[in-house]
Design a protein around this motif. Structure first.
Motif, PDB file in Angstrom:
ATOM      1  N   PRO B 546       0.727  -1.115   0.026  1.00  0.00           N
ATOM      2  CA  PRO B 546      -0.062  -0.083  -0.036  1.00  0.00           C
ATOM      3  C   PRO B 546       0.648   1.430   0.061  1.00  0.00           C
ATOM      4  CG  PRO B 546      -0.876  -1.522   1.884  1.00  0.00           C
ATOM      5  CD  PRO B 546       0.547  -2.071   1.058  1.00  0.00           C
ATOM      6  N   TRP B 547       2.107   1.254   0.370  1.00  0.00           N
ATOM      7  CA  TRP B 547       3.011   2.492   0.489  1.00  0.00           C
ATOM      8  C   TRP B 547       3.154   2.771  -1.085  1.00  0.00           C
ATOM      9  CZ3 TRP B 547       8.727   1.473  -0.353  1.00  0.00           C
ATOM     10  CH2 TRP B 547       9.346   2.495  -0.609  1.00  0.00           C
ATOM     11  N   ASN B 548       3.598   2.140  -1.975  1.00  0.00           N
ATOM     12  CA  ASN B 548       4.055   2.570  -3.237  1.00  0.00           C
ATOM     13  C   ASN B 548       3.513   1.937  -4.527  1.00  0.00           C
ATOM     14  OD1 ASN B 548       5.891   0.163  -3.225  1.00  0.00           O
ATOM     15  ND2 ASN B 548       7.546   1.358  -3.591  1.00  0.00           N
ATOM     16  N   ASP B 549       2.543   1.014  -4.083  1.00  0.00           N
ATOM     17  CA  ASP B 549       1.935   0.276  -5.294  1.00  0.00           C
ATOM     18  C   ASP B 549       0.620   1.058  -5.973  1.00  0.00           C
ATOM     19  OD1 ASP B 549       3.491  -1.860  -6.594  1.00  0.00           O
ATOM     20  OD2 ASP B 549       3.817  -2.353  -4.458  1.00  0.00           O
ATOM     21  N   VAL B 550       0.242   1.902  -4.855  1.00  0.00           N
ATOM     22  CA  VAL B 550      -1.016   2.696  -5.096  1.00  0.00           C
ATOM     23  C   VAL B 550      -0.435   4.087  -4.642  1.00  0.00           C
ATOM     24  CG1 VAL B 550      -3.258   3.403  -4.719  1.00  0.00           C
ATOM     25  CG2 VAL B 550      -2.609   0.958  -4.726  1.00  0.00           C
ATOM     26  N   VAL B 551      -0.233   5.042  -5.574  1.00  0.00           N
ATOM     27  CA  VAL B 551       0.220   6.361  -5.192  1.00  0.00           C
ATOM     28  C   VAL B 551      -0.480   7.551  -5.250  1.00  0.00           C
ATOM     29  CG1 VAL B 551       2.551   5.595  -5.467  1.00  0.00           C
ATOM     30  CG2 VAL B 551       1.431   7.159  -7.259  1.00  0.00           C
ATOM     31  N   PRO B 552      -0.574   8.477  -4.387  1.00  0.00           N
ATOM     32  CA  PRO B 552      -1.488   9.721  -4.706  1.00  0.00           C
ATOM     33  C   PRO B 552      -1.465  10.489  -5.971  1.00  0.00           C
ATOM     34  CG  PRO B 552      -0.216   9.847  -2.526  1.00  0.00           C
ATOM     35  CD  PRO B 552       0.255   8.808  -3.440  1.00  0.00           C
ATOM     36  N   GLU B 553      -2.410  10.876  -6.414  1.00  0.00           N
ATOM     37  CA  GLU B 553      -2.485  11.416  -7.881  1.00  0.00           C
ATOM     38  C   GLU B 553      -1.631  12.745  -7.870  1.00  0.00           C
ATOM     39  OE1 GLU B 553      -6.772  11.790  -8.822  1.00  0.00           O
ATOM     40  OE2 GLU B 553      -6.463  10.193 -10.295  1.00  0.00           O
ATOM     41  N   ASP B 554      -1.316  13.210  -6.820  1.00  0.00           N
ATOM     42  CA  ASP B 554      -0.444  14.498  -6.871  1.00  0.00           C
ATOM     43  C   ASP B 554       1.102  14.101  -6.593  1.00  0.00           C
ATOM     44  OD1 ASP B 554      -0.691  14.280  -4.221  1.00  0.00           O
ATOM     45  OD2 ASP B 554      -1.086  16.119  -3.634  1.00  0.00           O
ATOM     46  N   ASN B 555       1.112  12.819  -6.380  1.00  0.00           N
ATOM     47  CA  ASN B 555       2.639  12.282  -6.025  1.00  0.00           C
ATOM     48  C   ASN B 555       3.663  12.766  -6.975  1.00  0.00           C
ATOM     49  OD1 ASN B 555       4.435  10.592  -4.190  1.00  0.00           O
ATOM     50  ND2 ASN B 555       4.795   9.539  -6.106  1.00  0.00           N
ATOM     51  N   LYS B 556       3.198  12.990  -8.185  1.00  0.00           N
ATOM     52  CA  LYS B 556       4.403  13.217  -9.347  1.00  0.00           C
ATOM     53  C   LYS B 556       4.993  14.697  -8.868  1.00  0.00           C
ATOM     54  CE  LYS B 556       1.401  14.828 -12.777  1.00  0.00           C
ATOM     55  NZ  LYS B 556       0.105  14.870 -11.948  1.00  0.00           N
ATOM     56  N   ASP B 557       4.165  15.625  -8.235  1.00  0.00           N
ATOM     57  CA  ASP B 557       4.511  16.835  -8.119  1.00  0.00           C
ATOM     58  C   ASP B 557       5.190  17.161  -6.724  1.00  0.00           C
ATOM     59  OD1 ASP B 557       3.153  17.839 -10.345  1.00  0.00           O
ATOM     60  OD2 ASP B 557       1.183  17.685  -9.201  1.00  0.00           O
ATOM     61  N   THR B 558       5.636  15.904  -6.115  1.00  0.00           N
ATOM     62  CA  THR B 558       6.437  16.072  -4.824  1.00  0.00           C
ATOM     63  C   THR B 558       7.782  16.079  -5.192  1.00  0.00           C
ATOM     64  OG1 THR B 558       6.377  13.760  -4.333  1.00  0.00           O
ATOM     65  CG2 THR B 558       4.614  15.096  -3.428  1.00  0.00           C
ATOM     66  N   LEU B 559       8.639  16.614  -4.279  1.00  0.00           N
ATOM     67  CA  LEU B 559      10.092  16.677  -4.276  1.00  0.00           C
ATOM     68  C   LEU B 559      10.866  15.388  -4.918  1.00  0.00           C
ATOM     69  CD1 LEU B 559      11.216  19.332  -1.500  1.00  0.00           C
ATOM     70  CD2 LEU B 559      11.383  19.515  -4.152  1.00  0.00           C
ATOM     71  N   GLU B 560      10.323  14.387  -4.041  1.00  0.00           N
ATOM     72  CA  GLU B 560      10.881  13.022  -4.113  1.00  0.00           C
ATOM     73  C   GLU B 560       9.697  12.013  -4.505  1.00  0.00           C
ATOM     74  OE1 GLU B 560      14.836  12.512  -1.740  1.00  0.00           O
ATOM     75  OE2 GLU B 560      13.161  13.307  -0.325  1.00  0.00           O
ATOM     76  N   PRO B 561       9.250  11.739  -5.533  1.00  0.00           N
ATOM     77  CA  PRO B 561       8.080  11.083  -5.876  1.00  0.00           C
ATOM     78  C   PRO B 561       8.287   9.824  -5.444  1.00  0.00           C
ATOM     79  CG  PRO B 561       8.880  12.047  -7.831  1.00  0.00           C
ATOM     80  CD  PRO B 561       9.658  12.960  -6.705  1.00  0.00           C
ATOM     81  N   ALA B 562       9.587   9.204  -5.877  1.00  0.00           N
ATOM     82  CA  ALA B 562       9.885   7.701  -5.443  1.00  0.00           C
ATOM     83  C   ALA B 562       9.678   7.493  -4.209  1.00  0.00           C
ATOM     84  CB  ALA B 562      11.325   7.469  -5.782  1.00  0.00           C
ATOM     85  N   LYS B 563       9.658   8.358  -3.181  1.00  0.00           N
ATOM     86  CA  LYS B 563       9.566   8.146  -1.734  1.00  0.00           C
ATOM     87  C   LYS B 563       7.995   8.068  -1.378  1.00  0.00           C
ATOM     88  CE  LYS B 563      14.043   9.328  -0.169  1.00  0.00           C
ATOM     89  NZ  LYS B 563      14.924  10.360   0.560  1.00  0.00           N
ATOM     90  N   VAL B 564       7.177   8.387  -1.910  1.00  0.00           N
ATOM     91  CA  VAL B 564       5.916   8.513  -1.776  1.00  0.00           C
ATOM     92  C   VAL B 564       5.475   9.049  -0.210  1.00  0.00           C
ATOM     93  CG1 VAL B 564       3.629   7.494  -2.070  1.00  0.00           C
ATOM     94  CG2 VAL B 564       5.702   6.755  -3.115  1.00  0.00           C
ATOM     95  N   MET B 565       6.027  10.165   0.055  1.00  0.00           N
ATOM     96  CA  MET B 565       6.208  10.665   1.208  1.00  0.00           C
ATOM     97  C   MET B 565       4.872  11.088   1.963  1.00  0.00           C
ATOM     98  SD  MET B 565       9.325  10.669   2.302  1.00  0.00           S
ATOM     99  CE  MET B 565       9.312  11.584   3.673  1.00  0.00           C
ATOM    100  N   LYS B 566       3.907  11.305   1.008  1.00  0.00           N
ATOM    101  CA  LYS B 566       2.682  11.581   1.735  1.00  0.00           C
ATOM    102  C   LYS B 566       2.245  10.199   2.433  1.00  0.00           C
ATOM    103  CE  LYS B 566      -2.194  12.339   0.587  1.00  0.00           C
ATOM    104  NZ  LYS B 566      -3.313  12.719  -0.684  1.00  0.00           N
ATOM    105  N   HIS B 567       2.465   9.161   1.974  1.00  0.00           N
ATOM    106  CA  HIS B 567       2.210   7.675   2.637  1.00  0.00           C
ATOM    107  C   HIS B 567       3.153   7.616   3.716  1.00  0.00           C
ATOM    108  CE1 HIS B 567      -0.093   5.915  -0.974  1.00  0.00           C
ATOM    109  NE2 HIS B 567      -0.844   6.872  -0.481  1.00  0.00           N
ATOM    110  N   VAL B 568       4.403   8.064   3.698  1.00  0.00           N
ATOM    111  CA  VAL B 568       5.388   7.622   4.736  1.00  0.00           C
ATOM    112  C   VAL B 568       4.897   8.600   5.820  1.00  0.00           C
ATOM    113  CG1 VAL B 568       7.985   8.073   5.527  1.00  0.00           C
ATOM    114  CG2 VAL B 568       7.296   7.373   3.086  1.00  0.00           C
TER     115      VAL B 568
END
Lengths: 65, 713
Positions: B546-568
């Motif tokens: 659930p951390w990074n196989d589904v990601v928020p729609e705005d994730n690509k606009d974050t500083l480090e999209p690979a980390k999916v920081m919203k979920h972290v």
């Protein structure tokens, strides 16, 4: 007309995935796109035509196992 | 079914503790040599340093074994734990169990993260972890009954040998009419006869009215289980709600859990559709990017890959809810209903097959040159019920097939079996032979590292060539991704603590496709952060999907999209809400660092854990054979010319392979330097005094071990 991530989007004959992605910011982050239930990967973006009335999903980065 | 008997050998009654903020605050210890059952307290130090899950397992195992303990010594322990968040039904992916032991394949610590209900049921029954030591001469079943507050050991006779029927039998036996209250851990005959045995962990599927299972697959844990004489371990527990785990802040927990659950429900259908097709979408994608292993990792692509991809499995999977833990909205554990095997003891009978997932498809399919979904499903079924790890079975069989094709071994060694790539009946026969402990299957079942020794010593095969093409490191077989074009993922495999499994770091796309880490420093940073964050899931009883196989729609606009920081950040809130211990995203990494470094030092204790042990076979780095090079000549020639400034005019393929190898192997060594530095390790890959002090793992035994290996303390 096609749908992209659930939103309506204009379509034209001969539109490829690469053409479509040109309309989006940070499109380089998309390495895979799904047209209806079929996944298309970046190496095929340029030559894959999008059929009219398709549902297109821009898949975020593939995270692996 | 034949009659079976279970006679109680010992019964231990106890008062079940109230769960406090995700912890039962005690562990259950069973020595099955003399059927002694006892309880140990969980100290605050354990919670502070080791958090739970794999951390608790490692601490228990560390104290159980010494530096000479072998996998089949009685003091070797099998430790199983959930974690403080394990058993939470409102947050997706919160039902994992983590298992550790000394591995028959590697000789050091192995860990495996598995679904099913056992870990949460164990905790709610009153135990954060279970430690089983000793060896029994009789087959035993251990029953942990959290409802009636007793632990029993039974002498078992007449029970089925294979895990498929054994799981169903024991579920019915202990259910008292409520099969959902039962989770069974078991293995099968393959675990007894190979070094690559797995454990099956069940959950009860109410809709399909059957026990289903997931696997703690890697490293031969099932072999240790079988060697101890354990037939099964069964946990019984009652209804689970959010309150069962008694979180510190139930309202915040519900809020953050609902947010993540809703996001999965909303976005998974738009993204990877894992609730419908599991991880099978990876097959065509890996194939497109030349990353799907075929023919023992020689190539990354095959024209028939679509035959075993998601479009096929979408039609084959039985539709319906497939969560391996209650309330998980990702629910990716799909299966095949009414499958009829063509071979083996279940030939002609309808069975339910749990899987296949990507790793099994690639390991038992493409890597063997098999592109037939029926064969893959049948191998999946038999590996599970025989208690065999599909990854090690696949990678080991692929190695044997390549040796056979190259003439390093022949039919006189394989007992007449034609082991050419693509031979479906031979691949299935290998699995049946592994289960029976017979024929050449028994040799393959010893794993790639042992096969290299046997083929060289007994059959005169070239050891250097086998070293290059035998896909194992630290004694563990590679999982199923090609790494030749991703230096970062070579490190992801080679620097992984237990051996080349992708659960620590999966950086291929970030490195190779997105080019997010062009420098050694960036690769080293990724090989620090990702293994640490991924480790954290195993400390808490969680699944990483659930951390990074589904990601928020705005994730690509974050500083480090690979980390999916919203979920972290949601995970940090989740941890705080359950345990009452305030933390942040950085705090999660710090928790993992302590356990990760402790595991590295545990390797050192067992005689591994140094730079030389992080080596990988050249097949993982570049082309070994001329056919491999010439299949991608343009790519390799271009790299030699543009990246390494080589004039290739007039050079033969063999000469170019030598040059490319020299460059690539140097890069891998340079990567080790950068990663060790980032992780706070010496140039020999050992944590420094400063690192262990900073992380609070500077126990006297640890410092003594560091001193013994030349680290200044």
């Amino acid at each position: 007309m096609i749908k992209v991530n659930g939103e309506k989007h204009s379509w034209y004959q001969g539109m490829t995935i690469k053409d479509l992605l040109n309309n989006f910011n940070k499109s380089h982050l998309y390495a895979v796109v799904r047209i209806n239930d079929k996944h298309i990967s970046m190496p095929y973006f340029e030559k894959t035509l999008i059929p009219d009335n398709s549902e297109v999903f821009l898949i975020p980065m593939i995270a692996g196992g | 079914m034949k009659e079976y008997k279970m006679e109680p050998l010992n019964t231990f009654n106890y008062d079940r503790p109230v769960i406090e903020k995700g912890y039962a605050n005690q562990t259950l210890c069973i020595d099955i040599s003399d059927f002694v059952i006892s309880v140990k307290p969980v100290t605050e130090k354990m919670k502070n340093v080791f958090i739970g899950g794999k951390g608790f397992d490692l601490w228990l195992l560390w104290n159980a074994v010494n530096n000479t303990t072998k996998w089949n010594d009685p003091e070797n322990a099998i430790c199983i734990a959930s974690g403080p968040m394990g058993g939470t039904p409102v947050y997706p992916g919160s039902g994992k169990s983590i298992v550790t032991t000394i591995s028959p394949l590697t000789g050091s610590v192995i860990d495996s993260n598995v679904g099913g209900y056992f870990g949460p049921y164990l905790k709610f029954s009153g135990f954060d972890a279970l430690e089983v030591t000793g060896k029994s001469l009789k087959d035993v079943v251990i029953f942990i009954d959290g409802i009636d507050e007793k632990v029993q050991i039974f002498k078992a006779s007449g029970l089925p040998d294979d895990s498929y029927t054994l799981s169903a039998t024991l579920t019915e036996h202990f259910a008292k009419g409520k099969p959902r209250n039962i989770s069974v851990v078991s293995t099968g005959p393959g675990a007894k006869n190979t070094r690559m045995g797995c454990l099956n962990f069940t959950w009860y599927d109410l809709k399909r009215k059957r026990a289903r299972y997931k696997q703690a697959g890697r490293g031969g844990i099932g072999g240790v289980f079988a060697d101890k004489g354990i037939k099964a371990i069964v946990a019984r527990w009652n209804t689970v709600t959010t309150k069962t785990n008694n979180p510190a802040d139930a309202n915040t927990l519900k809020d953050v859990g609902r947010k993540h659950s809703r996001e999965v429900v909303e976005l998974d259908p738009k993204q990877n559709q894992m609730a419908q097709i599991g991880t099978t979408h990876l097959v065509p994608i890996m194939n497109d990017f030349d990353l799907l292993p075929t023919h023992n990792f020689q190539y990354g692509q095959h024209s028939e890959a679509d035959n075993i991809g998601q479009e096929v499995f979408r039609r084959i999977f039985d539709p319906g809810y497939d969560g391996c833990w209650m309330g998980c909205t990702l629910a990716c554990s799909h299966g095949v209903k009414d499958f009829v095997p063509l071979t083996g003891p279940y030939k002609g009978l309808k069975v339910f097959v749990d899987g296949p997932e990507y790793e099994t498809i690639a390991g038992c399919g493409s890597n063997l040159g098999i592109f037939d979904p029926h064969t893959i499903i049948e191998m999946n079924f038999y590996c599970d019920t025989y208690g065999l790890d599909t990854i090690s079975v696949g990678t080991s069989t692929a190695f044997a097939m390549e040796c056979f094709e190259m003439g390093l071994i022949n039919e006189s060694h394989t007992h007449g079996m034609n082991l050419l790539f693509g031979n479906r009946s031979a691949a299935l026969e290998v699995v049946h032979q592994m289960a029976r402990g017979e024929g050449f299957g028994q040799i393959i079942g010893r794993g790639v590292r042992q096969m290299k020794v046997i083929f060289s010593r007994d059959y005169g095969a070239d050891p250097d060539l086998m070293q290059d093409i035998g896909m194992e490191a630290k004694g563990l077989e590679f999982s199923e991704y090609m790494t030749k074009e991703s230096l970062a993922q070579q490190g992801g495999y080679g620097l992984a603590l237990k051996g080349p499994q992708h659960d620590e770091a999966w950086l291929i796309f970030l490195d190779m496709v997105h080019n997010f880490m062009p420098t050694f420093e960036k690769k080293a940073e990724a090989l620090h952060w990702f293994p640490m964050f991924r480790t954290w899931f195993g400390l808490c009883g969680l699944c990483k999907l659930p951390w990074n196989d589904v990601v928020p729609e705005d994730n690509k606009d974050t500083l480090e999209p690979a980390k999916v920081m919203k979920h972290v950040e949601w995970y940090a809130d989740y941890y705080t809400a359950v345990t009452g211990r305030q933390t942040t995203a950085d705090g999660l990494i710090r928790m993992s660092e302590a356990v990760y470094n402790f595991q590295r030092i545990f390797n050192l204790k067992m005689g591994f854990g140094q730079r030389e042990h992080d080596n990988i076979p050249y097949r993982a780095v570049g082309p070994v054979k001329t056919v491999e090079y010439e299949s991608r000549t343009e790519r390799y020639d271009k790299q030699l010319v543009e990246k390494h400034n080589v004039d290739i005019t007039g050079k033969t393929t063999e000469e170019k392979i030598v040059l490319l190898r020299e460059f690539r192997e140097k890069l891998y060594e340079k990567l080790k330097d950068a990663v060790y530095k980032r992780r706070g390790w010496t140039n020999n890959g050992i944590p420094t005094k400063e690192t262990v002090k900073r992380l609070g793992i500077d126990f006297p035994e640890v410092l003594e071990l560091l001193r013994a290996h030349g680290v200044e303390t």
